[in-house]
Motif scaffolding. Sequence first.
Motif, PDB file in Angstrom:
ATOM      1  N   ARG A 427       0.910  -1.271   0.089  1.00 13.94           N
ATOM      2  CA  ARG A 427       0.020  -0.131  -0.152  1.00 13.94           C
ATOM      3  C   ARG A 427       0.757   1.386   0.159  1.00 13.94           C
ATOM      4  NH1 ARG A 427      -5.573  -0.902   1.349  1.00 13.94           N
ATOM      5  NH2 ARG A 427      -6.064  -3.045   1.048  1.00 13.94           N
ATOM      6  N   PHE A 428       1.924   1.299   0.672  1.00 13.94           N
ATOM      7  CA  PHE A 428       2.909   2.624   0.747  1.00 13.94           C
ATOM      8  C   PHE A 428       3.504   2.520  -0.652  1.00 13.94           C
ATOM      9  CE2 PHE A 428       6.999   4.178   0.974  1.00 13.94           C
ATOM     10  CZ  PHE A 428       6.705   5.312   1.842  1.00 13.94           C
ATOM     11  N   ALA A 429       3.899   1.558  -1.265  1.00 13.81           N
ATOM     12  CA  ALA A 429       4.689   1.521  -2.622  1.00 13.81           C
ATOM     13  C   ALA A 429       3.318   2.090  -3.666  1.00 13.81           C
ATOM     14  CB  ALA A 429       5.080   0.177  -3.166  1.00 13.81           C
ATOM     15  N   THR A 430       2.180   1.723  -3.581  1.00  8.87           N
ATOM     16  CA  THR A 430       1.133   2.221  -4.427  1.00  8.87           C
ATOM     17  C   THR A 430       0.886   3.514  -4.378  1.00  8.87           C
ATOM     18  OG1 THR A 430       0.199  -0.267  -4.525  1.00  8.87           O
ATOM     19  CG2 THR A 430      -1.050   1.572  -5.141  1.00  8.87           C
ATOM     20  N   TYR A 431       0.567   4.206  -3.010  1.00  6.24           N
ATOM     21  CA  TYR A 431      -0.069   5.242  -2.863  1.00  6.24           C
ATOM     22  C   TYR A 431       1.031   6.165  -2.963  1.00  6.24           C
ATOM     23  CZ  TYR A 431      -4.449   3.154  -2.530  1.00  6.24           C
ATOM     24  OH  TYR A 431      -5.689   2.304  -2.583  1.00  6.24           O
ATOM     25  N   HIS A 432       2.403   5.995  -2.983  1.00  4.90           N
ATOM     26  CA  HIS A 432       3.380   7.044  -2.962  1.00  4.90           C
ATOM     27  C   HIS A 432       4.098   6.846  -4.429  1.00  4.90           C
ATOM     28  CE1 HIS A 432       2.937   6.798   1.337  1.00  4.90           C
ATOM     29  NE2 HIS A 432       3.540   8.071   1.460  1.00  4.90           N
ATOM     30  N   ASP A 433       3.336   6.238  -5.369  1.00  6.62           N
ATOM     31  CA  ASP A 433       3.892   6.229  -6.701  1.00  6.62           C
ATOM     32  C   ASP A 433       3.278   7.191  -7.528  1.00  6.62           C
ATOM     33  OD1 ASP A 433       4.663   5.544  -9.143  1.00  6.62           O
ATOM     34  OD2 ASP A 433       4.041   3.339  -9.142  1.00  6.62           O
ATOM     35  N   ASP A 434       3.727   8.008  -8.269  1.00  3.93           N
ATOM     36  CA  ASP A 434       3.374   9.088  -8.977  1.00  3.93           C
ATOM     37  C   ASP A 434       2.301   8.549  -9.984  1.00  3.93           C
ATOM     38  OD1 ASP A 434       4.805  10.926  -7.624  1.00  3.93           O
ATOM     39  OD2 ASP A 434       6.263  11.191  -9.045  1.00  3.93           O
ATOM     40  N   ALA A 435       2.640   7.499 -10.662  1.00  5.23           N
ATOM     41  CA  ALA A 435       1.645   6.771 -11.720  1.00  5.23           C
ATOM     42  C   ALA A 435       0.363   6.651 -11.153  1.00  5.23           C
ATOM     43  CB  ALA A 435       2.365   5.530 -12.067  1.00  5.23           C
ATOM     44  N   THR A 436       0.292   6.097 -10.087  1.00  3.98           N
ATOM     45  CA  THR A 436      -1.277   6.150  -9.380  1.00  3.98           C
ATOM     46  C   THR A 436      -2.078   7.087  -9.623  1.00  3.98           C
ATOM     47  OG1 THR A 436      -0.169   4.717  -7.578  1.00  3.98           O
ATOM     48  CG2 THR A 436      -2.149   5.554  -7.306  1.00  3.98           C
ATOM     49  N   TYR A 437      -1.498   8.563  -9.676  1.00  5.42           N
ATOM     50  CA  TYR A 437      -2.171   9.662  -9.498  1.00  5.42           C
ATOM     51  C   TYR A 437      -2.340  10.289 -11.059  1.00  5.42           C
ATOM     52  CZ  TYR A 437      -1.545   9.007  -4.666  1.00  5.42           C
ATOM     53  OH  TYR A 437      -1.777   8.386  -3.302  1.00  5.42           O
ATOM     54  N   THR A 438      -1.818   9.606 -12.145  1.00  9.60           N
ATOM     55  CA  THR A 438      -1.954  10.153 -13.407  1.00  9.60           C
ATOM     56  C   THR A 438      -3.163   9.540 -14.281  1.00  9.60           C
ATOM     57  OG1 THR A 438      -0.580   8.231 -14.129  1.00  9.60           O
ATOM     58  CG2 THR A 438       0.556  10.402 -13.677  1.00  9.60           C
ATOM     59  N   ASP A 439      -3.441  10.266 -15.185  1.00 12.25           N
ATOM     60  CA  ASP A 439      -4.775   9.967 -15.839  1.00 12.25           C
ATOM     61  C   ASP A 439      -4.223   8.623 -16.833  1.00 12.25           C
ATOM     62  OD1 ASP A 439      -7.041   9.793 -17.620  1.00 12.25           O
ATOM     63  OD2 ASP A 439      -7.229  11.551 -18.283  1.00 12.25           O
ATOM     64  N   GLN A 440      -4.833   7.643 -16.802  1.00 14.48           N
ATOM     65  CA  GLN A 440      -4.501   6.226 -17.348  1.00 14.48           C
ATOM     66  C   GLN A 440      -5.881   5.971 -18.135  1.00 14.48           C
ATOM     67  OE1 GLN A 440      -2.761   3.022 -14.750  1.00 14.48           O
ATOM     68  NE2 GLN A 440      -1.535   4.540 -13.703  1.00 14.48           N
ATOM     69  N   THR A 441      -6.810   6.637 -18.616  1.00 17.28           N
ATOM     70  CA  THR A 441      -7.902   6.181 -19.452  1.00 17.28           C
ATOM     71  C   THR A 441      -7.505   5.778 -20.527  1.00 17.28           C
ATOM     72  OG1 THR A 441      -9.956   6.985 -20.201  1.00 17.28           O
ATOM     73  CG2 THR A 441      -8.160   8.530 -20.178  1.00 17.28           C
ATOM     74  N   ARG A 442      -8.154   4.811 -21.254  1.00 17.44           N
ATOM     75  CA  ARG A 442      -7.917   4.105 -22.316  1.00 17.44           C
ATOM     76  C   ARG A 442      -8.497   5.229 -23.530  1.00 17.44           C
ATOM     77  NH1 ARG A 442      -8.272   0.572 -18.798  1.00 17.44           N
ATOM     78  NH2 ARG A 442      -6.841  -1.206 -18.711  1.00 17.44           N
ATOM     79  N   LEU A 443      -9.357   6.122 -23.156  1.00 19.29           N
ATOM     80  CA  LEU A 443     -10.036   6.970 -23.840  1.00 19.29           C
ATOM     81  C   LEU A 443      -9.355   8.324 -24.407  1.00 19.29           C
ATOM     82  CD1 LEU A 443     -13.755   6.669 -22.597  1.00 19.29           C
ATOM     83  CD2 LEU A 443     -12.377   5.055 -24.006  1.00 19.29           C
ATOM     84  N   THR A 444      -8.412   8.192 -25.241  1.00 19.51           N
ATOM     85  CA  THR A 444      -7.536   9.231 -25.299  1.00 19.51           C
ATOM     86  C   THR A 444      -7.848   9.857 -26.950  1.00 19.51           C
ATOM     87  OG1 THR A 444      -5.761   7.751 -26.663  1.00 19.51           O
ATOM     88  CG2 THR A 444      -5.633   8.063 -24.199  1.00 19.51           C
ATOM     89  N   ASP A 445      -8.486   9.451 -27.561  1.00 15.09           N
ATOM     90  CA  ASP A 445      -9.019   9.834 -29.001  1.00 15.09           C
ATOM     91  C   ASP A 445      -9.717  11.290 -28.592  1.00 15.09           C
ATOM     92  OD1 ASP A 445     -10.096  10.434 -31.475  1.00 15.09           O
ATOM     93  OD2 ASP A 445      -9.785   8.705 -32.010  1.00 15.09           O
ATOM     94  N   PRO A 446      -9.372  12.354 -29.127  1.00 17.45           N
ATOM     95  CA  PRO A 446     -10.152  13.535 -28.952  1.00 17.45           C
ATOM     96  C   PRO A 446     -11.656  13.680 -29.511  1.00 17.45           C
ATOM     97  CG  PRO A 446      -7.902  14.100 -29.974  1.00 17.45           C
ATOM     98  CD  PRO A 446      -8.077  12.601 -30.099  1.00 17.45           C
ATOM     99  N   ALA A 447     -11.839  12.712 -30.353  1.00 16.43           N
ATOM    100  CA  ALA A 447     -13.234  12.483 -30.893  1.00 16.43           C
ATOM    101  C   ALA A 447     -14.165  12.388 -29.671  1.00 16.43           C
ATOM    102  CB  ALA A 447     -13.351  11.523 -31.806  1.00 16.43           C
ATOM    103  N   TRP A 448     -13.661  11.627 -28.568  1.00 17.24           N
ATOM    104  CA  TRP A 448     -14.672  11.373 -27.428  1.00 17.24           C
ATOM    105  C   TRP A 448     -15.149  12.805 -26.777  1.00 17.24           C
ATOM    106  CZ3 TRP A 448     -16.323   6.754 -26.742  1.00 17.24           C
ATOM    107  CH2 TRP A 448     -15.695   5.507 -27.155  1.00 17.24           C
ATOM    108  N   GLU A 449     -14.329  13.546 -26.625  1.00 15.40           N
ATOM    109  CA  GLU A 449     -14.626  14.918 -26.214  1.00 15.40           C
ATOM    110  C   GLU A 449     -15.656  15.607 -27.179  1.00 15.40           C
ATOM    111  OE1 GLU A 449     -14.613  16.130 -23.359  1.00 15.40           O
ATOM    112  OE2 GLU A 449     -13.542  14.395 -22.639  1.00 15.40           O
ATOM    113  N   THR A 450     -15.242  15.441 -28.385  1.00 13.83           N
ATOM    114  CA  THR A 450     -16.125  16.053 -29.322  1.00 13.83           C
ATOM    115  C   THR A 450     -17.346  15.608 -29.545  1.00 13.83           C
ATOM    116  OG1 THR A 450     -14.224  16.296 -30.902  1.00 13.83           O
ATOM    117  CG2 THR A 450     -16.287  16.503 -32.070  1.00 13.83           C
ATOM    118  N   LEU A 451     -17.610  14.001 -29.151  1.00 13.71           N
ATOM    119  CA  LEU A 451     -19.218  13.576 -29.001  1.00 13.71           C
ATOM    120  C   LEU A 451     -19.782  14.341 -27.910  1.00 13.71           C
ATOM    121  CD1 LEU A 451     -18.459   9.945 -29.837  1.00 13.71           C
ATOM    122  CD2 LEU A 451     -19.487  11.572 -31.207  1.00 13.71           C
TER     123      LEU A 451
END
Length: 675
Positions: A427-451
């Motif tokens: 738990r310490f390693a997970t919640y002190h890892d910067d990657a835990t707090y980054t946006d990792q969504t698979r929806l990266t195509d700008p067309a999603w926001e356009t829709l």
Amino acid sequence: MHKTAILKKYQWPMTGALLGALVFVALYGVRVLDPTCVDWILNNPSPDPSQHYLGWAFFRNSTVRLPYLGANYSVIYPYRTSILFTDSIPLLALLGKLFSPILPARFQYFGWWGLLCYALQGGLAQAILARLGGVRPGQIAKAWASVAGAGVLVLFPALTVRMFAHTALAANWLVLLAIWLWLRCDALLPTTRRACLVWAGMGVLCAGIHLYYLPMVGIVLVGYAVRRGLQKRGVAAVLLPVVCFCAAALAELVLLGAFASNFAGYSNGYLNGADLANLVVPGLAASWEQNVYIGLGAVAALVLAVVSFAIACARGKAATVAGFFRRHRIWLIAGAVVLLLDAIAAMGNTITLGGVTLGTVPIPQVLMDFWAMFSSCARLAWLAGMLLALLACGVVLRLWNGRVAVVLLAACALLQGYGQRDELAKRFATYHDDATYTDQTRLTDPAWETLAESGRFSHLAFVSFDFEHDEFWDLAAFAADHGWTSNSFYMGHMDGNLAAVTLAGEMNTLSADTLYVFVDEDELARDSFGLNYYRLDGILIGSVEPLDLTPDPAPETDSHAMDLRLSDVINGSVTADGVELGSGGEMMTDSWMLFPGTYRVTLTGSGFDHSYIYARHGLINQETYKLDIEFTDIAPEKMTFTFTTGEPLYYWCTAVHTLDDTPITVTGVTVEKTA
């Protein structure tokens, strides 16, 4: 009372609360306290935290229709569900909805909830231990010893494991609060009227946080009632607090929509009971859900308590000890009743002790249906576990002088942490890892926001009820972020059969304001609907009206491979290359929803000439049906069969059984829709 006097009076419970808060911050850091940061929740490998947060997010956007204040009309649109069944901590969700207009677009309260749970755990544990240990004002060393003992409860395994997993279940402090009220009832609850009000408040807290705390706190309340009865306080003093607790909880559940929720299936039909020996012996639990071990430090405290008691008797203090027991006879009887009731409730109707099943107690179906509302009944043993840990630390605190007690209980707290070192380090390693707090969504195509910005859509519809996909939660988060509804979600105590049938039926009527999503195997159904198809980030979407996107051409071969890692395997193993079955081996693939059509299924591997292969379908916990299939390719390395269905097949799967001792390997299962 003057502020200084208040601080002085409660300085030691506040010290215990500070200890709990410091442990929380050490484990989880401070970034989880940012109410606008939700990525650490959505990035959790378990879907449960996403369920909790998104349940609140959809509830926030849902309309309010009286009388069901906790009803959610957005999460499985257009049906009514309840915030209760997404484990989103209903009381906080209601408070958040009240202030929703002034809150940020993305808002989470789970981080601060975690901090509160740890602080209350430490503060209440210290207060209880000071009471049990007979700590008097001015006994500084003993007060510090009570804080050290509180560390054992702050590191209680149930709290550690549930935090940011089943987050609402981390409210172990509710049990401690009930125990504190029980211990201090003469001072805090001098009248029946006040007792009714306080215990009614406890009912509201339990029902508004997590249902599993209702029986745990309710059992403590029975202990309170037993004590009042033995004190001969009268029938009203015994029964009215119990009635008020139940009535308040029931009224709140009605307002939350617990009994007016579509797709609610309250009885799972089974009980995951606890092996009570597992309270003090690790490794006896049949599953993770049934693990009720109280921790190495708590067990050490129990051993110390027994040894301390023996030493006290050996030193000629047996008469003093006997006198203590006589003076507290009523407490001992009430405590025994609490432990007995909790043991019965936690074991379920199958009695297992030390890893050995002693038997199953037949009970009426009516009782089973009620009991099965708390099907993971092993959790109820947390009450017994915390009570044993408190009693053990209290005995050590009472029988040793302050300095010795500090050393002994501090050692127990350290052992409690050492016994969970791997989990705490993870738990310490997970919640002190910067990657835990980054946006990792698979929806990266700008067309999603356009829709989303186009205003053409207000609903997201999954073609079938299946949330066992990584993309599912990203898509649900997208819908919640933009105020859309979703037609599919995971709910606690959910009738998955009804949801599966309902979603399939909804596809008979298509709507222009709905964006349809075909995740994984649902792509096999694309030719069943007259939609315009597009692909964003590899995800197939459909719309009634054409979109300003590049159309996705129909594939020449409409096929999809099954994920063998999701297979249920008996007498075999899942490897990187597939599934290996030994003698008596069985394999059942993941369950799919198949729409009407003709299908061809191809299995690759080895040893198929020593196997029995079939396909079946059927709703969960109901009769299943084997399909009438025709094999068109039969070879040791490849088996192919076809079938045709004129109706939807729910929870369709393929099975492979070994016929003798010849090992079988399955490297692939591909399903192709041919017509």
